[in-house]
Each structure stands twice: as C-alpha cells, then as structure tokens.
Design a protein around this motif. Structure first.
Motif, PDB file in Angstrom:
ATOM      1  N   THR A  62       0.872  -1.064  -0.043  1.00  0.00           N
ATOM      2  CA  THR A  62      -0.021  -0.069   0.039  1.00  0.00           C
ATOM      3  C   THR A  62       0.627   1.106   0.004  1.00  0.00           C
ATOM      4  OG1 THR A  62      -1.760  -1.273   1.275  1.00  0.00           O
ATOM      5  CG2 THR A  62      -1.779   0.883   1.272  1.00  0.00           C
ATOM      6  N   ASP A  63       0.630   2.203  -0.751  1.00  0.00           N
ATOM      7  CA  ASP A  63       1.369   3.476  -0.765  1.00  0.00           C
ATOM      8  C   ASP A  63       1.623   4.089   0.293  1.00  0.00           C
ATOM      9  OD1 ASP A  63       1.795   2.921  -3.690  1.00  0.00           O
ATOM     10  OD2 ASP A  63      -0.244   3.898  -3.995  1.00  0.00           O
ATOM     11  N   VAL A  64       0.637   4.516   1.159  1.00  0.00           N
ATOM     12  CA  VAL A  64       0.640   5.345   2.026  1.00  0.00           C
ATOM     13  C   VAL A  64       0.215   5.181   3.170  1.00  0.00           C
ATOM     14  CG1 VAL A  64       0.230   8.017   2.879  1.00  0.00           C
ATOM     15  CG2 VAL A  64       1.037   7.342   0.377  1.00  0.00           C
ATOM     16  N   LEU A  65       0.508   5.269   4.763  1.00  0.00           N
ATOM     17  CA  LEU A  65      -0.232   5.262   5.646  1.00  0.00           C
ATOM     18  C   LEU A  65      -0.255   6.707   6.389  1.00  0.00           C
ATOM     19  CD1 LEU A  65      -1.292   3.418   8.053  1.00  0.00           C
ATOM     20  CD2 LEU A  65       0.653   3.319   9.195  1.00  0.00           C
ATOM     21  N   ILE A  66      -1.237   7.264   6.714  1.00  0.00           N
ATOM     22  CA  ILE A  66      -1.428   8.690   7.145  1.00  0.00           C
ATOM     23  C   ILE A  66      -1.629   8.541   8.643  1.00  0.00           C
ATOM     24  CG2 ILE A  66      -2.900  10.695   7.170  1.00  0.00           C
ATOM     25  CD1 ILE A  66      -3.669   9.736   4.514  1.00  0.00           C
ATOM     26  N   PHE A  67      -0.515   9.403   9.337  1.00  0.00           N
ATOM     27  CA  PHE A  67      -0.602   9.282  10.958  1.00  0.00           C
ATOM     28  C   PHE A  67      -0.915  10.631  11.090  1.00  0.00           C
ATOM     29  CE2 PHE A  67       1.643  10.720  14.394  1.00  0.00           C
ATOM     30  CZ  PHE A  67       1.209   9.582  15.436  1.00  0.00           C
ATOM     31  N   GLN A  68      -1.870  10.810  12.175  1.00  0.00           N
ATOM     32  CA  GLN A  68      -2.553  12.174  12.887  1.00  0.00           C
ATOM     33  C   GLN A  68      -2.415  12.036  14.205  1.00  0.00           C
ATOM     34  OE1 GLN A  68      -5.752  14.182  11.165  1.00  0.00           O
ATOM     35  NE2 GLN A  68      -5.018  16.433  11.523  1.00  0.00           N
ATOM     36  N   SER A 114       3.235   3.400  15.035  1.00  0.00           N
ATOM     37  CA  SER A 114       2.607   3.303  13.574  1.00  0.00           C
ATOM     38  C   SER A 114       3.812   3.188  12.550  1.00  0.00           C
ATOM     39  CB  SER A 114       1.821   5.048  13.103  1.00  0.00           C
ATOM     40  OG  SER A 114       0.668   5.064  14.175  1.00  0.00           O
ATOM     41  N   LEU A 115       5.017   3.640  12.765  1.00  0.00           N
ATOM     42  CA  LEU A 115       5.839   3.282  11.662  1.00  0.00           C
ATOM     43  C   LEU A 115       6.269   1.811  11.791  1.00  0.00           C
ATOM     44  CD1 LEU A 115       8.382   6.271  12.635  1.00  0.00           C
ATOM     45  CD2 LEU A 115       7.275   5.822  10.361  1.00  0.00           C
ATOM     46  N   ALA A 116       6.203   1.188  13.065  1.00  0.00           N
ATOM     47  CA  ALA A 116       6.426  -0.326  12.868  1.00  0.00           C
ATOM     48  C   ALA A 116       5.312  -1.098  12.201  1.00  0.00           C
ATOM     49  CB  ALA A 116       6.690  -0.563  14.278  1.00  0.00           C
ATOM     50  N   TYR A 117       4.254  -0.596  12.554  1.00  0.00           N
ATOM     51  CA  TYR A 117       3.082  -1.076  11.953  1.00  0.00           C
ATOM     52  C   TYR A 117       3.312  -0.960  10.342  1.00  0.00           C
ATOM     53  CZ  TYR A 117      -1.651  -1.521  10.097  1.00  0.00           C
ATOM     54  OH  TYR A 117      -2.793  -1.949   9.217  1.00  0.00           O
ATOM     55  N   ALA A 118       3.421   0.087   9.922  1.00  0.00           N
ATOM     56  CA  ALA A 118       3.549   0.449   8.462  1.00  0.00           C
ATOM     57  C   ALA A 118       4.593  -0.589   7.726  1.00  0.00           C
ATOM     58  CB  ALA A 118       3.980   1.839   8.257  1.00  0.00           C
ATOM     59  N   ARG A 119       5.786  -0.740   8.779  1.00  0.00           N
ATOM     60  CA  ARG A 119       7.024  -1.452   7.932  1.00  0.00           C
ATOM     61  C   ARG A 119       6.503  -2.975   7.701  1.00  0.00           C
ATOM     62  NH1 ARG A 119       9.975   1.561  11.690  1.00  0.00           N
ATOM     63  NH2 ARG A 119      11.193   3.427  10.525  1.00  0.00           N
ATOM     64  N   LYS A 120       6.013  -3.413   8.954  1.00  0.00           N
ATOM     65  CA  LYS A 120       5.274  -4.758   9.033  1.00  0.00           C
ATOM     66  C   LYS A 120       4.144  -5.086   7.976  1.00  0.00           C
ATOM     67  CE  LYS A 120       5.630  -6.770  12.742  1.00  0.00           C
ATOM     68  NZ  LYS A 120       5.234  -7.295  14.434  1.00  0.00           N
ATOM     69  N   MET A 121       3.301  -4.003   7.708  1.00  0.00           N
ATOM     70  CA  MET A 121       2.374  -4.404   6.685  1.00  0.00           C
ATOM     71  C   MET A 121       2.612  -3.749   5.392  1.00  0.00           C
ATOM     72  SD  MET A 121       0.247  -5.909   8.382  1.00  0.00           S
ATOM     73  CE  MET A 121      -0.855  -6.027   7.542  1.00  0.00           C
ATOM     74  N   ASN A 122       3.919  -3.520   5.124  1.00  0.00           N
ATOM     75  CA  ASN A 122       4.315  -3.408   3.632  1.00  0.00           C
ATOM     76  C   ASN A 122       3.843  -1.946   2.909  1.00  0.00           C
ATOM     77  OD1 ASN A 122       6.319  -4.214   1.986  1.00  0.00           O
ATOM     78  ND2 ASN A 122       4.893  -5.351   0.740  1.00  0.00           N
ATOM     79  N   PHE A 123       3.795  -0.857   3.802  1.00  0.00           N
ATOM     80  CA  PHE A 123       3.460   0.414   3.178  1.00  0.00           C
ATOM     81  C   PHE A 123       4.905   0.808   2.557  1.00  0.00           C
ATOM     82  CE2 PHE A 123      -0.170  -0.079   5.920  1.00  0.00           C
ATOM     83  CZ  PHE A 123      -1.210   0.815   5.267  1.00  0.00           C
ATOM     84  N   ARG A 124       4.671   1.785   1.647  1.00  0.00           N
ATOM     85  CA  ARG A 124       5.885   2.455   1.064  1.00  0.00           C
ATOM     86  C   ARG A 124       6.165   3.644   1.847  1.00  0.00           C
ATOM     87  NH1 ARG A 124       4.333   3.917  -4.519  1.00  0.00           N
ATOM     88  NH2 ARG A 124       6.627   4.450  -4.603  1.00  0.00           N
ATOM     89  N   TYR A 125       5.210   4.445   2.191  1.00  0.00           N
ATOM     90  CA  TYR A 125       5.426   5.533   3.062  1.00  0.00           C
ATOM     91  C   TYR A 125       4.389   5.977   4.001  1.00  0.00           C
ATOM     92  CZ  TYR A 125       7.610   7.116  -1.584  1.00  0.00           C
ATOM     93  OH  TYR A 125       8.366   7.246  -2.637  1.00  0.00           O
ATOM     94  N   VAL A 126       5.059   6.612   5.078  1.00  0.00           N
ATOM     95  CA  VAL A 126       4.141   7.365   6.042  1.00  0.00           C
ATOM     96  C   VAL A 126       4.108   8.733   5.970  1.00  0.00           C
ATOM     97  CG1 VAL A 126       3.783   7.513   8.735  1.00  0.00           C
ATOM     98  CG2 VAL A 126       4.572   5.308   7.780  1.00  0.00           C
ATOM     99  N   MET A 127       2.887   9.111   6.053  1.00  0.00           N
ATOM    100  CA  MET A 127       2.362  10.832   5.976  1.00  0.00           C
ATOM    101  C   MET A 127       2.144  11.223   7.300  1.00  0.00           C
ATOM    102  SD  MET A 127       0.590  12.137   2.564  1.00  0.00           S
ATOM    103  CE  MET A 127       1.449  12.033   1.074  1.00  0.00           C
ATOM    104  N   ILE A 128       3.140  12.034   7.919  1.00  0.00           N
ATOM    105  CA  ILE A 128       2.721  12.438   9.342  1.00  0.00           C
ATOM    106  C   ILE A 128       2.133  13.982   9.218  1.00  0.00           C
ATOM    107  CG2 ILE A 128       3.869  12.775  11.736  1.00  0.00           C
ATOM    108  CD1 ILE A 128       6.180  11.032  10.553  1.00  0.00           C
ATOM    109  N   LEU A 129       1.002  14.160   9.799  1.00  0.00           N
ATOM    110  CA  LEU A 129       0.120  15.134   9.944  1.00  0.00           C
ATOM    111  C   LEU A 129       0.578  16.024  11.232  1.00  0.00           C
ATOM    112  CD1 LEU A 129      -1.300  14.008   7.436  1.00  0.00           C
ATOM    113  CD2 LEU A 129      -2.922  15.198   7.852  1.00  0.00           C
ATOM    114  N   SER A 130       0.911  17.473  11.327  1.00  0.00           N
ATOM    115  CA  SER A 130       0.894  18.090  12.478  1.00  0.00           C
ATOM    116  C   SER A 130      -0.211  18.990  12.635  1.00  0.00           C
ATOM    117  CB  SER A 130       2.164  18.885  12.550  1.00  0.00           C
ATOM    118  OG  SER A 130       1.973  19.916  11.322  1.00  0.00           O
TER     119      SER A 130
END
Length: 427
Positions: free
Chosen positions: A341-347, A381-397
């Motif tokens: 999956t391309d992007v996991l969005i973290f907010q 969230s980063l650990a989850y994204a790596r394990k579930m094979n995401f390409r990127y994490v977007m972090i919203l402030s």
C-alpha cells in the motif's frame, strides 16, 4: 498464543488452501497478466456458473474427469448437481446452447476455480485455479499454432525464463494402433508403456502378437519419438499408415506457422504423449518451466466436445494452472506482484478531518492510502507500516505541515497539502 500450523491445516479439507495477501496478490497478478494477453489476441470473457446439473455436465467430461467430479443432491430440484472439474466443457455447453446463432469462429476466455477429487496425499490440490481460452469453429493448423503461440506469449509476459511447449498428436498414435490385433487390457497396457517410455515393457507386450515387421516397428518407435523438429522427419521415416502421415503433415504446417510467430525455439515434440486420449482429437501440448516438474499449461484440439451438446464444431484451446505457475515463478513474482500500500497517514490530533480529506485526495490520484485509525504513537505507526508493507508514512502536524517518510530507504521530506492537491504531485 499462536495456533500451530498443523492445527490450522486441520481446519480445512485436504487439498485446499488459504492464500494470504502476498500469495493472493501473486495469483491476481498471474490472472490479470494472462487475461491481458487473451484480450490482445481478440478473446472475450465468459463466466460459467460454479454449479451444473451432473447429467448435463457429464456429457462433456472424459472418463478421467467424471471420476474426479464432486457431486451432491440439490434439495430444490431433486437432481444431482456438481462442481465442475474443468471449465472447457462448460464453455462448450455455453457455445452449443447460448451462442449457436453467432458467427464462427468464437474466441472466448475465462478464469475461475474448479474442484476435483484427488488422492489424499501431499501435493495434490483439489481446488484448481484456471485461466484459459477456447477457439471454436476453426479446424486448420493455423488455429492450433495460434494456441501454442499464445501460450508462449503468456509465459514471456509473465517473465518466465527457460520454458518449452511440448507438442503431441493423438491422431499419430491412433494411426499406429488402429489396425493392431489388440484391445481391452492389453491395449491399455501398451498405451501405458508408451506413455512411460518403457521400451522393454512394450517389447514384451508385443512379443506374442501376430504383427508385421512394419507394424511392430511403428509401435516400438513411439516411446523414442521425442525431441526437436528432427522428430517429425524420424516419424515420417518410420510410419506408413495414412492416418499417422496426415497427422505429421498437420504438425509440419503448425511448425511452419510457429516459425512465422518466431516461437519455434520454445517448441519440442513428443509423439508418444497420450494425455487426454479419450478427449483430444489432434494436436495436444503442455508447457513446462525449466526446473519445475509439473506442466503449467495444458491444451489441444477437441473437435467432438460441442457435439455432445448438440452443436458440432471444431475447437481447440488451452488453460493455465495458476497454482503451478505460482510455485514455478514464486521468486520471480516477488519483483512483479509486490503486495504494497502506498501511504499510511498518521495524525495524532483529535480532529481527523484533514487526514480523511488527504486520504481521499491521494486515492483520487490513484495512490493507495489508509489512515492509521488505532490510537498509538508515531513509533508504533511506523512499526505497523513496515510490517504491513506500506511504502510511505505521511505525518500530519496540528499546523498542517506534512512529513513524508520513505520506508524503503528512511529518507524524509516535507510536503504541503496544496502541493499534494496539485495535478503534478507524485510520491
């Protein structure tokens, strides 16, 4: 506490499997790649049902497949119904009963799953994933060559390395056997010895038969007639009966057309190949990948099948076994069918509206995106994204700044929400 693998396997009947996302993505890639080639050659899809009345289905099944058919009582109709063990007879029924007013030839393709009874032993699948084509209404060698050339193109399109298409001709065998004074069990034993390439066993079976030297030589040649194009000349030097010689003439025409397609280097011949003898009526073929012992595709001519449903028409076709392809190309498919999956969005902020809008914006651009809905910190969230094979994490402030972390190389950059909305935005 994790469930042991053997306990998981015990939850399923023998011969069927679960396919988790990585394997499922590979199967889907195989299916879509094959269907794309079928479409380029002018084949249109049909979707047969998962259930048929047994009486009607069996019209199009050879003895071998009849024995492998799952059947049961249908409480609604009071009739026996069955899960089809093969899709080709279903296509033949559809053509004969639903498409007989349409002009020939018909180019039809399909993908689906079938069920077959098998011996209860390791490595035997009951559930078979198929994707194939049927060419109805042409009896020319060009139609046979088209099937073989398509199979070659399919394997090239999948990135297969070394492979061969092994061609047989059941009419060649029938011409050798038709005047022999043999039938019943002896004929079946002779056929089995030829299929096994058992020269000594075949010689014993023929020893007490009153055969001419020519007839004996023709039968004894069958287990040895396999290899390159030189096999056709060897066979012509051996046989004298008209039926076998016509079969050889047809094979030469097929080879000439395959040379036009430029695929002759992938072709071998085996005139002792007797697969589907009660079903096929001419050229047969199987596809093999180097280093993998099972055929990944099967095909051939079956001119009598639609007649079983009241509509005589010549026909040929082939089907790929997707699970055999999966096992044969598994490592290669790691590169071609990546399950990501391309992007996991973290907010972290309480108001998730911006994250939800951002996800929608990305999806409209064809970028797959999911929001990490479970409350957790950034490291989680980063650990989850790596394990579930995401390409990127977007972090919203809270200030609506966006950090984009590339999980492949760990690099990071800042992007703005307006830039993501821009048509030129790419990850």
């Amino acid at each position: 506490m994790p469930i042991p693998d053997n306990a998981i396997e015990a939850m399923l009947p023998k011969g069927v499997k679960d396919f988790l996302p990585v394997k499922a993505a590979k199967i889907d890639f195989l299916r879509s790649s094959l269907l794309s080639v079928f479409s380029l050659w002018g084949f249109r899809p049909v979707i047969p049902p998962s259930l048929e009345f047994l009486h009607d289905l069996e019209r199009g099944l050879g003895a071998g497949l009849r024995e492998k058919t799952f059947r049961f009582d249908d409480r609604q109709s009071g009739k026996l119904v069955a899960f089809p063990p093969d899709i080709t007879p279903q296509v033949a029924r559809i053509v004969a009963t639903r498409m007989r007013e349409m002009p020939l030839p018909l180019r039809l393709c399909y993908s689906g799953r079938v069920l077959r009874h098998t011996e209860i032993q390791a490595g035997k699948d009951r559930e078979i994933f198929q994707a194939g084509v049927e060419l109805i209404g042409l009896e020319s060698p060009e139609a046979d060559a088209e099937m073989i050339a398509m199979a070659v193109e399919c394997l090239k399109n999948l990135g297969a390395g070394e492979f061969t298409i092994d061609i047989g001709q059941v009419e060649f065998f029938r011409g050798v056997m038709e005047n022999l004074p043999v039938s019943g069990d002896r004929a079946r034993l002779i056929q089995a010895a030829i299929a096994r390439k058992d020269n000594s066993g075949l010689k014993e079976l023929l020893a007490d038969l009153p055969l001419t030297e020519q007839a004996r030589a023709e039968v004894m040649a069958l287990p040895r007639l396999f290899g390159g194009r030189e096999v056709l000349q060897k066979a012509e030097n051996v046989v004298s009966n008209d039926r076998s010689r016509k079969a050889l003439s047809d094979l030469k025409k097929v080879l000439d057309i395959l040379e036009v397609y430029g695929v002759e280097d992938h072709v071998t011949f085996d005139l002792g190949e007797l697969r589907g003898l009660d079903y096929h009526t001419g050229v047969t073929f199987q596809g093999f990948l180097t280093g993998f012992g099972r055929a990944v595709c099967f095909g051939g001519r079956y001119d009598n099948l639609t007649a079983a449903y009241g509509y005589p028409a010549p026909a040929t076709g082939f089907a790929f076994n997707l699970l055999n392809l999966l096992f044969a190309l598994d490592k290669r498919l790691d590169e071609l069918a990546v399950c990501q999956t391309d992007v996991l969005i973290f907010q972290s902020a309480p108001d998730k509206e911006l994250a939800q809008r951002l996800a929608q914006t990305l999806r409209k651009k064809g970028i797959s995106a999911a929001r990490d809905i479970i409350p957790r910190d950034l490291e989680g969230s980063l650990a989850y994204a790596r394990k579930m094979n995401f390409r990127y994490v977007m972090i919203l402030s809270p200030a609506q700044d966006i950090r984009l972390i590339n999980l492949t190389d760990g690099s990071e950059k800042s992007v703005s929400y307006p830039s993501i909305q821009d048509e030129s935005f790419v990850l």
